[in-house]
Design a protein around this motif. Sequence first.
Motif, short mmCIF file in Angstrom:
data_model
loop_
_atom_site.label_atom_id
_atom_site.label_comp_id
_atom_site.label_asym_id
_atom_site.label_seq_id
_atom_site.Cartn_x
_atom_site.Cartn_y
_atom_site.Cartn_z
N GLU A 105 0.83 -1.21 0.00
CA GLU A 105 0.00 0.00 0.00
C GLU A 105 0.86 1.26 0.00
O GLU A 105 0.51 2.26 -0.62
N ALA A 106 2.01 1.22 0.69
CA ALA A 106 2.91 2.38 0.73
C ALA A 106 3.60 2.59 -0.62
O ALA A 106 4.06 3.69 -0.91
N GLY A 107 3.68 1.52 -1.45
CA GLY A 107 4.29 1.65 -2.77
C GLY A 107 5.43 0.67 -3.03
O GLY A 107 6.03 0.72 -4.10
N CYS A 108 5.73 -0.20 -2.08
CA CYS A 108 6.81 -1.17 -2.29
C CYS A 108 6.38 -2.22 -3.30
O CYS A 108 5.23 -2.67 -3.29
N GLU A 109 7.31 -2.61 -4.17
CA GLU A 109 7.03 -3.65 -5.15
C GLU A 109 7.18 -5.05 -4.56
O GLU A 109 6.60 -6.01 -5.05
N ASP A 110 7.99 -5.18 -3.51
CA ASP A 110 8.19 -6.48 -2.87
C ASP A 110 8.52 -6.27 -1.41
O ASP A 110 8.65 -5.12 -0.95
N TYR A 111 8.70 -7.37 -0.71
CA TYR A 111 8.81 -7.37 0.74
C TYR A 111 9.69 -8.54 1.14
O TYR A 111 9.58 -9.62 0.56
N ASP A 112 10.58 -8.34 2.10
CA ASP A 112 11.37 -9.45 2.62
C ASP A 112 11.56 -9.25 4.11
O ASP A 112 11.58 -8.13 4.60
N THR A 113 11.69 -10.37 4.82
CA THR A 113 11.80 -10.31 6.27
C THR A 113 13.25 -10.48 6.71
O THR A 113 14.06 -11.09 6.03
N LYS A 114 13.54 -9.90 7.86
CA LYS A 114 14.84 -10.07 8.51
C LYS A 114 14.72 -11.23 9.49
O LYS A 114 13.65 -11.41 10.06
N PRO A 115 15.77 -11.98 9.71
CA PRO A 115 17.07 -11.82 9.10
C PRO A 115 17.02 -12.15 7.60
O PRO A 115 16.27 -13.02 7.17
N ILE A 116 17.83 -11.44 6.84
CA ILE A 116 17.84 -11.57 5.38
C ILE A 116 18.44 -12.91 4.97
O ILE A 116 19.49 -13.29 5.44
N GLU A 117 17.73 -13.58 4.09
CA GLU A 117 18.26 -14.79 3.45
C GLU A 117 18.74 -14.30 2.09
O GLU A 117 17.94 -13.97 1.22
N LEU A 118 20.06 -14.20 1.91
CA LEU A 118 20.64 -13.50 0.78
C LEU A 118 20.19 -14.03 -0.58
O LEU A 118 19.84 -13.23 -1.45
N GLN A 119 20.16 -15.31 -0.79
CA GLN A 119 19.79 -15.84 -2.11
C GLN A 119 18.35 -15.47 -2.47
O GLN A 119 18.06 -15.13 -3.61
N ARG A 120 17.46 -15.52 -1.49
CA ARG A 120 16.06 -15.14 -1.74
C ARG A 120 15.99 -13.66 -2.10
O ARG A 120 15.32 -13.27 -3.06
N LEU A 121 16.72 -12.81 -1.35
CA LEU A 121 16.70 -11.37 -1.62
C LEU A 121 17.31 -11.07 -2.99
O LEU A 121 16.76 -10.27 -3.75
N LEU A 122 18.42 -11.72 -3.32
CA LEU A 122 19.04 -11.49 -4.63
C LEU A 122 18.10 -11.89 -5.77
O LEU A 122 18.05 -11.21 -6.80
N GLY A 123 17.33 -12.94 -5.58
CA GLY A 123 16.34 -13.34 -6.58
C GLY A 123 15.29 -12.26 -6.78
O GLY A 123 14.92 -11.94 -7.92
N LYS A 124 14.82 -11.67 -5.68
CA LYS A 124 13.82 -10.59 -5.78
C LYS A 124 14.42 -9.36 -6.46
O LYS A 124 13.77 -8.73 -7.30
N ILE A 125 15.67 -9.04 -6.12
CA ILE A 125 16.34 -7.89 -6.73
C ILE A 125 16.45 -8.09 -8.24
O ILE A 125 16.10 -7.21 -9.03
N GLU A 126 16.93 -9.26 -8.66
CA GLU A 126 17.10 -9.54 -10.09
C GLU A 126 15.76 -9.50 -10.84
O GLU A 126 15.69 -8.97 -11.95
N THR A 127 14.73 -10.06 -10.24
CA THR A 127 13.40 -10.05 -10.86
C THR A 127 12.92 -8.62 -11.10
O THR A 127 12.43 -8.28 -12.18
N LEU A 128 13.06 -7.77 -10.08
CA LEU A 128 12.59 -6.38 -10.20
C LEU A 128 13.45 -5.59 -11.19
O LEU A 128 12.93 -4.79 -11.96
N LEU A 129 14.76 -5.78 -11.15
CA LEU A 129 15.63 -5.07 -12.10
C LEU A 129 15.34 -5.49 -13.53
O LEU A 129 15.34 -4.65 -14.44
N ALA A 130 15.08 -6.77 -13.74
CA ALA A 130 14.75 -7.26 -15.09
C ALA A 130 13.44 -6.63 -15.57
O ALA A 130 13.31 -6.27 -16.75
N ALA A 131 12.46 -6.50 -14.69
CA ALA A 131 11.16 -5.94 -15.07
C ALA A 131 11.31 -4.46 -15.44
O ALA A 131 10.64 -3.99 -16.36
N VAL A 132 12.19 -3.74 -14.76
CA VAL A 132 12.40 -2.32 -15.06
C VAL A 132 13.08 -2.15 -16.41
O VAL A 132 12.80 -1.21 -17.14
N ARG A 133 13.98 -3.08 -16.76
CA ARG A 133 14.71 -2.99 -18.03
C ARG A 133 13.81 -3.22 -19.23
O ARG A 133 14.15 -2.84 -20.33
#
Length: 124
Positions: A95-123
């Motif tokens: 609702e605030a405008g975030c495209e995705d959400y992740d919980t702490k503690p960060i699981e790096l591989q899951r977060l990197l997957g979300k980052i790559e997905t969003l960057l690919a969509a922007v491109r």
Amino acid sequence: MPKILLIEDNEMNRDMLSRRLARAGYEVAIAEDGARGVAMATSDRPDLILMDMSLPVIDGWEATRLIKATPELRKIPIIALTAHAMATDREKAVEAGCEDYDTKPIELQRLLGKIETLLAAVRL
């Protein structure tokens, strides 16, 4: 090299996550509070923002709303990072405008997957 703005007030989280993102091939800029994060989003125009939601000065919810209300910034994807794992927190982030959400503690591989997905969509 994609640029990520990490907005995080916890020094240990900031240090650990910024080093891991840099090793994964990202340029990382860091803001320690929501107001600085909004200012850096405006001046640096990152490719993606990782937004802690519990921030001093301006919390992550309001910082996200301010960024998304700015026409030249609204297309920058934002991933909310929070220790809160309730379903309502995910809804609040979207609702605030975030495209995705992740919980702490960060699981790096899951977060990197979300980052790559969003960057690919922007491109597209």
